[in-house]
Design a protein around this motif. Structure first.
Motif, short mmCIF file in Angstrom:
data_model
loop_
_atom_site.label_atom_id
_atom_site.label_comp_id
_atom_site.label_asym_id
_atom_site.label_seq_id
_atom_site.Cartn_x
_atom_site.Cartn_y
_atom_site.Cartn_z
N THR A 1 24.63 22.07 -1.08
CA THR A 1 23.92 20.83 -0.78
C THR A 1 23.73 20.79 0.73
OG1 THR A 1 24.90 19.70 -2.67
CG2 THR A 1 23.94 18.31 -0.96
N TYR A 2 22.49 20.70 1.17
CA TYR A 2 22.16 20.71 2.59
C TYR A 2 22.23 19.31 3.18
CZ TYR A 2 20.75 25.43 1.52
OH TYR A 2 20.77 26.73 1.10
N ASN B 1 20.09 17.44 4.48
CA ASN B 1 18.96 16.58 4.09
C ASN B 1 18.96 16.26 2.60
OD1 ASN B 1 18.19 18.98 2.92
ND2 ASN B 1 16.16 19.04 3.85
N ASP C 1 18.72 18.39 0.09
CA ASP C 1 18.16 19.44 -0.76
C ASP C 1 19.33 20.17 -1.40
OD1 ASP C 1 15.64 18.77 0.19
OD2 ASP C 1 15.40 20.59 1.40
N TYR D 1 20.57 23.76 -3.56
CA TYR D 1 20.24 25.12 -3.97
C TYR D 1 21.31 25.63 -4.93
CZ TYR D 1 19.60 30.18 -3.79
OH TYR D 1 19.42 31.50 -4.13
N LEU E 1 15.75 25.73 -6.00
CA LEU E 1 15.86 24.84 -4.85
C LEU E 1 15.25 23.50 -5.23
CD1 LEU E 1 16.65 24.41 -1.90
CD2 LEU E 1 14.44 25.40 -1.25
N PHE F 1 14.34 19.90 -3.91
CA PHE F 1 14.10 19.17 -2.68
C PHE F 1 14.40 17.69 -2.88
CE2 PHE F 1 11.52 22.96 -2.48
CZ PHE F 1 11.72 23.40 -1.18
N CYS F 2 14.86 17.03 -1.83
CA CYS F 2 15.22 15.62 -1.93
C CYS F 2 14.01 14.74 -2.23
CB CYS F 2 15.93 15.16 -0.66
SG CYS F 2 14.94 15.28 0.83
N ASN F 3 12.78 15.26 -2.03
CA ASN F 3 11.57 14.47 -2.33
C ASN F 3 11.15 14.56 -3.79
OD1 ASN F 3 10.41 16.99 -2.61
ND2 ASN F 3 8.87 16.70 -1.02
N LYS G 1 10.58 20.93 -6.72
CA LYS G 1 11.55 22.01 -6.93
C LYS G 1 10.85 23.35 -6.90
CE LYS G 1 11.60 21.79 -11.97
NZ LYS G 1 12.41 21.53 -13.16
#
Length: 86
Positions: free
Chosen positions: A12-13, A15, A17, A19, A35, A37-39, A42
């Protein structure tokens, strides 16, 4: 950077996101993975040295699907639904 895939990871990054997939010795995304993405977008496919590189598919939150070949996060060849082997 390492070119050897050493196993799978769940990262977990900062931001948010996320993976899931193969990593190299430096714990960069490397090999096959997912991956998220927080938005809401994927990507499912191949990674090299931490970047989207290789064959893969983006699933965008607006239901757009982009399938193709990627190099360092950029689409270099899009595969369309009517292409052979789609």
């Amino acid at each position: 950077g390492s070119t050897t895939t050493i196993g799978n990871a769940h990262i977990t990054y900062p931001n948010n996101d996320i993976y899931y997939g193969e990593v190299n010795e430096s714990l960069y995304k490397h090999g096959k993975g997912y991956l998220f993405f927080c938005n809401g977008d994927k990507f499912i496919g191949e990674f090299k040295h931490g970047a989207i590189s290789g064959v893969g598919t983006f699933y965008l939150k607006d239901s757009t699907i982009v399938k193709g070949v990627w190099v360092r996060g950029r689409l270099v060849h899009e595969v369309k639904p009517d292409d052979p082997g789609y």
